[in-house]
Design an enzyme around this catalytic site. Sequence first.
Site, PDB file in Angstrom:
ATOM      1  N   SER A  51       0.834  -1.200   0.000  1.00 53.52           N
ATOM      2  CA  SER A  51       0.000   0.000   0.000  1.00 53.52           C
ATOM      3  C   SER A  51       0.872   1.255   0.000  1.00 53.52           C
ATOM      4  CB  SER A  51      -0.882  -0.037   1.266  1.00 53.52           C
ATOM      5  OG  SER A  51      -1.608   1.152   1.425  1.00 53.52           O
ATOM      6  N   SER A 177       8.669  10.059  10.115  1.00 55.81           N
ATOM      7  CA  SER A 177       7.634  11.039   9.768  1.00 55.81           C
ATOM      8  C   SER A 177       8.071  12.411  10.265  1.00 55.81           C
ATOM      9  CB  SER A 177       6.321  10.652  10.465  1.00 55.81           C
ATOM     10  OG  SER A 177       5.442  11.760  10.503  1.00 55.81           O
ATOM     11  N   TYR A 203       2.055   7.973  17.879  1.00 53.61           N
ATOM     12  CA  TYR A 203       2.657   7.769  16.554  1.00 53.61           C
ATOM     13  C   TYR A 203       3.948   8.583  16.423  1.00 53.61           C
ATOM     14  CZ  TYR A 203       3.076   8.371  11.444  1.00 53.61           C
ATOM     15  OH  TYR A 203       3.539   8.433  10.140  1.00 53.61           O
ATOM     16  N   LYS A 207       7.925   7.537  15.851  1.00 53.57           N
ATOM     17  CA  LYS A 207       8.686   8.025  14.689  1.00 53.57           C
ATOM     18  C   LYS A 207       9.970   8.709  15.161  1.00 53.57           C
ATOM     19  CE  LYS A 207       6.219   6.208  11.756  1.00 53.57           C
ATOM     20  NZ  LYS A 207       6.751   5.334  10.716  1.00 53.57           N
ATOM     21  N   THR A 238      -1.992   8.645   0.797  1.00 54.17           N
ATOM     22  CA  THR A 238      -1.933   7.175   0.807  1.00 54.17           C
ATOM     23  C   THR A 238      -3.159   6.634   1.536  1.00 54.17           C
ATOM     24  OG1 THR A 238      -0.820   7.105   2.944  1.00 54.17           O
ATOM     25  CG2 THR A 238       0.609   7.264   0.987  1.00 54.17           C
TER      26      THR A 238
END
Length: 316
Positions: A51, A177, A203, A207, A238
């Site tokens: 993906s 990220s 998150y 990262k 995405t």
Amino acid sequence: MKPSLLNSLADRTVVGGMAGFTKLGYALRSGKWNQLPRMEGRTVILTGATSGLGRAAAEQLAALGAHIVLVARNEVKAARAVEEIGASADNPNLSYEIADLSLTHQVAALADRLLAAHSEIHVLINNAGALFEERQETAEGIELTLATNVLSGFVLTNRLLPRLQESAPSRIINVSSGGMYTQGVSLGNLQWDKGEYNGAKAYARTKRIQVILTEMWSEVLAETGVTANAMHPGWADTPGLEVSLPAFRRLIGPLLRSAAQGADTITWLAASLDMTWQSGGFYLDRQPHMTNVLPGTDLTPDQRTELWRMLTKLSE
Ligand SMILES: NC(=O)c1ccc[n+]([C@@H]2O[C@H](COP(=O)([O-])OP(=O)(O)OC[C@H]3O[C@@H](n4cnc5c(N)ncnc54)[C@H](OP(=O)(O)O)[C@@H]3O)[C@@H](O)[C@H]2O)c1
């Protein structure tokens, strides 16, 4: 490679830096890029290739002739990706391995299979990752963001290191990220078992950890011919972004990059001859950037050692 003065200034002003995350940043920087060299004979292990950015990177690497092992958790998607990407790039050297990367025992078994099947591994790309709105734990009792975004790459990289060293010059690439600029690491709350869980912060912290681990691998691997670099793709449209940040996607929609534009720096880090010996950097659009902009986001050497110890313990 050190960040240029211009990039450092942009990173420091945050807003200037974030403008570069959009497709405008890509358009501004991509004009003068050289064509990448062919990659025949180079074996690339790429996670999260079914993906978004991973799929786009797989397409780009396949077009350069690399031998790619796509790591995925869904066999139907993996087989389809191998078939479609192989056909469109006219590259028969694509295969896949199945593993749920949030489970360390599956990552360890995956590494054993990769070591048994591939006498050379030249590039490892730890790309699979996700943002989870609610706090969840894996069947192994580990918070899901940490397990997916950090422990998977930690275990896979460390287990594949001997083969990467035998195959040198070789490269480790960690897909982080720009969100990591906003967070440090809470060693006392690594799994967010204290206080109210916040998915975006959880998150960003993972990262940040990916960038710190990249720097640690780079130091440990100096002089071995194995480099370790991290990158961030900017903001790319995405499936992952659509699911995890729908409001943000609606807000910034027309300014989002394509997955291919976001993935370009992954492919460049894997292929560019200029990057054969460069290690320990954090890249966007083929350029090095700062890692610490806000105070308190870095870890001291002792804290880094403690982080490594904690991750080792969690992955046992
Ligand atoms: N898109 C952005 O703007 C952006 C920005 C900054 C950083 N990133 C980073 O870029 C990377 C790729 O993100 P993306 O936007 O391309 O997301 P995506 O479209 O959701 O793709 C993520 C990939 O990771 C795989 N994956 C997730 N959890 C897995 C697990 N437990 N085991 C095995 N595979 C797993 C997914 O497999 P399935 O296909 O089976 O779901 C998929 O192939 C992530 O590390 C993300 O943090 C993205």
